[in-house]
Design a protein around this motif. Structure first.
Motif, PDB file in Angstrom:
ATOM      1  N   GLY A 287      14.180   4.537  -3.660  1.00 38.76           N
ATOM      2  CA  GLY A 287      14.272   3.418  -2.732  1.00 38.76           C
ATOM      3  C   GLY A 287      12.977   2.665  -2.593  1.00 38.76           C
ATOM      4  O   GLY A 287      12.839   1.824  -1.698  1.00 38.76           O
ATOM      5  N   GLY A 288      12.013   2.964  -3.453  1.00 41.13           N
ATOM      6  CA  GLY A 288      10.700   2.336  -3.351  1.00 41.13           C
ATOM      7  C   GLY A 288      10.555   1.153  -4.291  1.00 41.13           C
ATOM      8  O   GLY A 288      11.140   1.121  -5.373  1.00 41.13           O
ATOM      9  N   MET A 289       9.766   0.163  -3.863  1.00 42.61           N
ATOM     10  CA  MET A 289       9.511  -0.998  -4.684  1.00 42.61           C
ATOM     11  C   MET A 289       8.354  -0.729  -5.643  1.00 42.61           C
ATOM     12  O   MET A 289       7.645   0.260  -5.520  1.00 42.61           O
ATOM     13  CB  MET A 289       9.177  -2.206  -3.794  1.00 42.61           C
ATOM     14  CG  MET A 289      10.318  -2.662  -2.899  1.00 42.61           C
ATOM     15  SD  MET A 289       9.920  -4.209  -2.067  1.00 42.61           S
ATOM     16  CE  MET A 289       8.555  -3.698  -1.031  1.00 42.61           C
ATOM     17  N   ALA A 290       8.178  -1.637  -6.581  1.00 46.61           N
ATOM     18  CA  ALA A 290       7.034  -1.565  -7.479  1.00 46.61           C
ATOM     19  C   ALA A 290       5.756  -1.782  -6.678  1.00 46.61           C
ATOM     20  O   ALA A 290       5.749  -2.434  -5.638  1.00 46.61           O
ATOM     21  CB  ALA A 290       7.160  -2.614  -8.576  1.00 46.61           C
ATOM     22  N   GLY A 291       4.639  -1.215  -7.170  1.00 47.00           N
ATOM     23  CA  GLY A 291       3.354  -1.422  -6.526  1.00 47.00           C
ATOM     24  C   GLY A 291       3.005  -0.396  -5.471  1.00 47.00           C
ATOM     25  O   GLY A 291       2.038  -0.572  -4.730  1.00 47.00           O
ATOM     26  N   ALA A 292       3.762   0.697  -5.395  1.00 47.89           N
ATOM     27  CA  ALA A 292       3.462   1.751  -4.412  1.00 47.89           C
ATOM     28  C   ALA A 292       2.425   2.710  -4.965  1.00 47.89           C
ATOM     29  O   ALA A 292       2.469   3.103  -6.129  1.00 47.89           O
ATOM     30  CB  ALA A 292       4.731   2.506  -4.044  1.00 47.89           C
ATOM     31  N   GLY A 293       1.472   3.100  -4.125  1.00 48.53           N
ATOM     32  CA  GLY A 293       0.476   4.088  -4.499  1.00 48.53           C
ATOM     33  C   GLY A 293       0.825   5.452  -3.939  1.00 48.53           C
ATOM     34  O   GLY A 293       1.748   5.606  -3.136  1.00 48.53           O
ATOM     35  N   ALA A 294       0.079   6.471  -4.368  1.00 49.59           N
ATOM     36  CA  ALA A 294       0.318   7.827  -3.869  1.00 49.59           C
ATOM     37  C   ALA A 294       0.145   7.893  -2.357  1.00 49.59           C
ATOM     38  O   ALA A 294       0.880   8.605  -1.658  1.00 49.59           O
ATOM     39  CB  ALA A 294      -0.617   8.811  -4.567  1.00 49.59           C
ATOM     40  N   LEU A 295      -0.817   7.145  -1.808  1.00 48.26           N
ATOM     41  CA  LEU A 295      -1.026   7.143  -0.362  1.00 48.26           C
ATOM     42  C   LEU A 295       0.187   6.569   0.362  1.00 48.26           C
ATOM     43  O   LEU A 295       0.592   7.084   1.415  1.00 48.26           O
ATOM     44  CB  LEU A 295      -2.288   6.348  -0.012  1.00 48.26           C
ATOM     45  CG  LEU A 295      -2.634   6.236   1.476  1.00 48.26           C
ATOM     46  CD1 LEU A 295      -2.784   7.618   2.107  1.00 48.26           C
ATOM     47  CD2 LEU A 295      -3.902   5.413   1.671  1.00 48.26           C
ATOM     48  N   ASP A 296       0.786   5.509  -0.188  1.00 54.70           N
ATOM     49  CA  ASP A 296       2.001   4.952   0.401  1.00 54.70           C
ATOM     50  C   ASP A 296       3.093   6.004   0.501  1.00 54.70           C
ATOM     51  O   ASP A 296       3.764   6.137   1.527  1.00 54.70           O
ATOM     52  CB  ASP A 296       2.522   3.781  -0.441  1.00 54.70           C
ATOM     53  CG  ASP A 296       1.544   2.636  -0.520  1.00 54.70           C
ATOM     54  OD1 ASP A 296       1.193   2.102   0.537  1.00 54.70           O
ATOM     55  OD2 ASP A 296       1.125   2.279  -1.633  1.00 54.70           O
ATOM     56  N   LEU A 297       3.269   6.763  -0.585  1.00 49.92           N
ATOM     57  CA  LEU A 297       4.335   7.763  -0.619  1.00 49.92           C
ATOM     58  C   LEU A 297       4.064   8.891   0.361  1.00 49.92           C
ATOM     59  O   LEU A 297       4.983   9.395   1.029  1.00 49.92           O
ATOM     60  CB  LEU A 297       4.486   8.304  -2.041  1.00 49.92           C
ATOM     61  CG  LEU A 297       4.924   7.256  -3.072  1.00 49.92           C
ATOM     62  CD1 LEU A 297       4.798   7.801  -4.481  1.00 49.92           C
ATOM     63  CD2 LEU A 297       6.349   6.807  -2.798  1.00 49.92           C
ATOM     64  N   CYS A 298       2.815   9.316   0.474  1.00 49.08           N
ATOM     65  CA  CYS A 298       2.459  10.356   1.452  1.00 49.08           C
ATOM     66  C   CYS A 298       2.779   9.897   2.876  1.00 49.08           C
ATOM     67  O   CYS A 298       3.364  10.635   3.671  1.00 49.08           O
ATOM     68  CB  CYS A 298       0.983  10.706   1.344  1.00 49.08           C
ATOM     69  SG  CYS A 298       0.558  11.731  -0.071  1.00 49.08           S
TER      70      CYS A 298
END
Length: 528
Positions: A287-298
């Motif tokens: 469900g995530g868009m392009a341009g996500a970093g590991a910090l975003d996911l955490c």
């Protein structure tokens, strides 16, 4: 890394996935073991002819149940909530909604579109309704398909077999209209329904390695404390080095961020994994868009210890996407971490949407409360009004809508989207698509968005619980949007609940009842 459709050399995980038999190739003994009780279903014709709810035993006695087997056609699993005490649908209100939907899908509707949020952010085109007509259709519904009068051995075997039934089904229907039950002092809504997950093996059988990795690495989010060593992590996920990137543009560090295990992420960073690397494209499995970093996911999954590690490794950019991710995950602690790192609680994402609005959009009550506390008196009335619209359109729950009203958000303020801003360009594009004949939930919303009130937005988006709260708070029904449509005009094209029909006729008592139940948290556990 070697991925399907990528490099020529396959990893051990890919070779294993290719070796697994598909669903229609499984041995009969394995399929039988998955279902310990016959998969009783009701054919489409009988479903459409029903007028009352009758239990499994009555339907079976009259010969109206069919034991479904592969080759007979397609099966559909109906997931729903019991809205009565002794019957799942005592007034036949849920089932009548399903019947109306099926008739429409079988006649005039050409495509089944995703919800507004999915269509906007993942750019999906939905499914052709011809798939429903291609073969005979049978429905599994717990009250019809499982023994009801005696909770005996057969009932227990049927319940245990539900995962097997789902695996046999071609379609999964969520039957979740807004239904109030004054006797139980509850209101049943899509928010009180939660959908099931898929099995890891089924994803491997489909050779969906991206979906497999997402589910595999989200398991520790639900089962905190599970640890995995770096070599095993790479092997399980089908990666060979920390620098590999799969077909979704995700690296090992991104999948490790889903797990949130600090030692694992520290090991990846020590092997020189890039803490600032972002995903290359949208990932529908997550469900995530392009341009996500590991910090975003955490931050999205409340893996805050791992987020601290990444912040120390200088993973944050300007903080705009990170704050949005914390709001999407209702991560109040994550919001505090970012604000302590000098992130602006009133910041906006690159589409010019405020973090406060994002929290309201996703129904993130604790993140909204933390943002409000961090912003204090700087929280403008314009931001509150924008947030009320966001809550009405997307997943804002009853508590958030009421909190915005209590903060004196204008419940009648028309939405004005600036055409040359990023979000305005998105709206203008979908407005044009609607004008050219592409009628979807998203294009319809964008066509009517300019000048719409929160109540109009709630009606357009099918957020009927939110509409009830707005009407109970005194929202006006005589206003019109830029297209000259009123609330009644917009509702005329929808099968709205009876409490809203009565409110539009000047009798809002039902909306007050629904609002009262919703704000008390009146919901029920899901049956199927």
């Amino acid at each position: 890394m070697a991925c399907f459709g990528g490099f020529s050399r396959a990893t051990p995980l890919e070779l294993y996935a290719r070796s697994l038999p598909k669903g229609n190739q499984r041995a009969g003994s394995r399929d039988a073991a998955a279902t310990l009780f016959p998969m009783y279903t009701v054919p489409l014709k009988e479903i459409l002819q029903m007028t009352v709810m009758e239990p499994h035993e009555s339907l079976k006695e009259r010969g109206e149940l069919i034991s479904f087997e592969k080759g007979m056609g397609n099966a559909a699993f109906i997931s729903h909530q019991w809205v009565g005490d002794k019957s799942p649908d005592p007034d036949f209100r849920q089932m009548s909604v399903l019947q109306d939907a099926i008739r429409r899908l079988m006649s005039t509707q050409k495509r089944i579109y995703h919800d507004i949020h999915t269509e906007m952010f993942l750019n999906t085109s939905g499914m052709c309704t011809s798939a429903l007509n291609s073969k005979p259709l049978f429905f599994w519904y717990d009250y019809f398909s499982c023994p009801q009068l005696d909770k005996n051995h057969d009932f227990q075997q049927a319940v245990v077999s539900i995962p097997g039934y789902i695996a046999r089904c071609e379609f999964f229907f969520a039957l979740v209209p807004v239904i109030e039950n004054p006797g139980l002092c509850k209101v049943f809504t899509p928010s009180s329904w939660s959908e099931r997950g898929w099995k890891l093996r089924l994803l491997l059988e489909a050779q969906d390695l991206v979906g497999y990795r997402v589910l595999l690495n989200l398991q520790p989010v639900l089962l905190r404390g599970m640890m995995v060593q770096l070599p095993n992590f790479l092997l399980q996920n089908g990666f060979e080095t920390v620098f590999d990137v799969d077909t979704a543009g995700w690296s090992p560090l991104h999948y490790a961020a889903l797990r949130g295990e600090v030692l694992l992420m520290q090991g990846l960073l020590e092997q020189h994994a890039d803490p600032c690397q972002v995903t290359k494209r949208a990932n529908p499995s997550h469900g995530g868009m392009a341009g996500a970093g590991a910090l975003d996911l955490c931050l999205r999954h409340r893996n805050n210890e791992a987020a601290r590690l990444l912040l120390a490794a200088k993973a944050a950019g300007d903080g705009r996407w990170e704050l949005i991710s914390a709001c999407m995950g209702d991560n109040a602690e994550g919001v505090r971490l970012l604000c302590q790192s000098r992130c602006d609680p009133l910041g906006k994402d690159p589409l010019d949407t405020s973090a406060v609005s994002i929290a309201c959009m996703f129904g993130s009550a604790t993140a909204f409360e933390e943002l409000s506390a961090q912003a204090g008196q700087a929280l403008a009335t314009s931001t509150l009004a924008e947030s009320l619209h966001a809550a009405a359109v997307f997943q804002g729950g009853a508590q958030i809508v009421q909190a915005l009203i209590d903060l004196r958000a204008d419940i009648n303020e028309p939405r004005e989207v600036k055409a040359m801003r990023p979000f305005g360009l998105v709206v203008s594009w979908h407005w044009l698509l609607y004008s050219l004949g592409r009628v979807t939930p998203l294009t319809t919303l964008c066509y009517h968005l300019q000048g719409s009130t929160p109540l109009m937005a709630a009606i357009l988006s099918g957020r009927y619980e939110c509409a009830a709260i707005l009407i109970a708070a005194g929202a006006r029904q005589d206003l019109c949007n830029r297209q000259g449509w009123s609330v009644s005009d917009l509702a005329r094209n929808q099968a709205i609940p009876e409490f809203l029909i009565q409110a539009l006729l000047g009798q809002p008592r039902g909306c007050h009842v629904v609002a009262s139940f919703a704000l008390r948290g009146g919901s029920a556990e899901q049956n199927s």
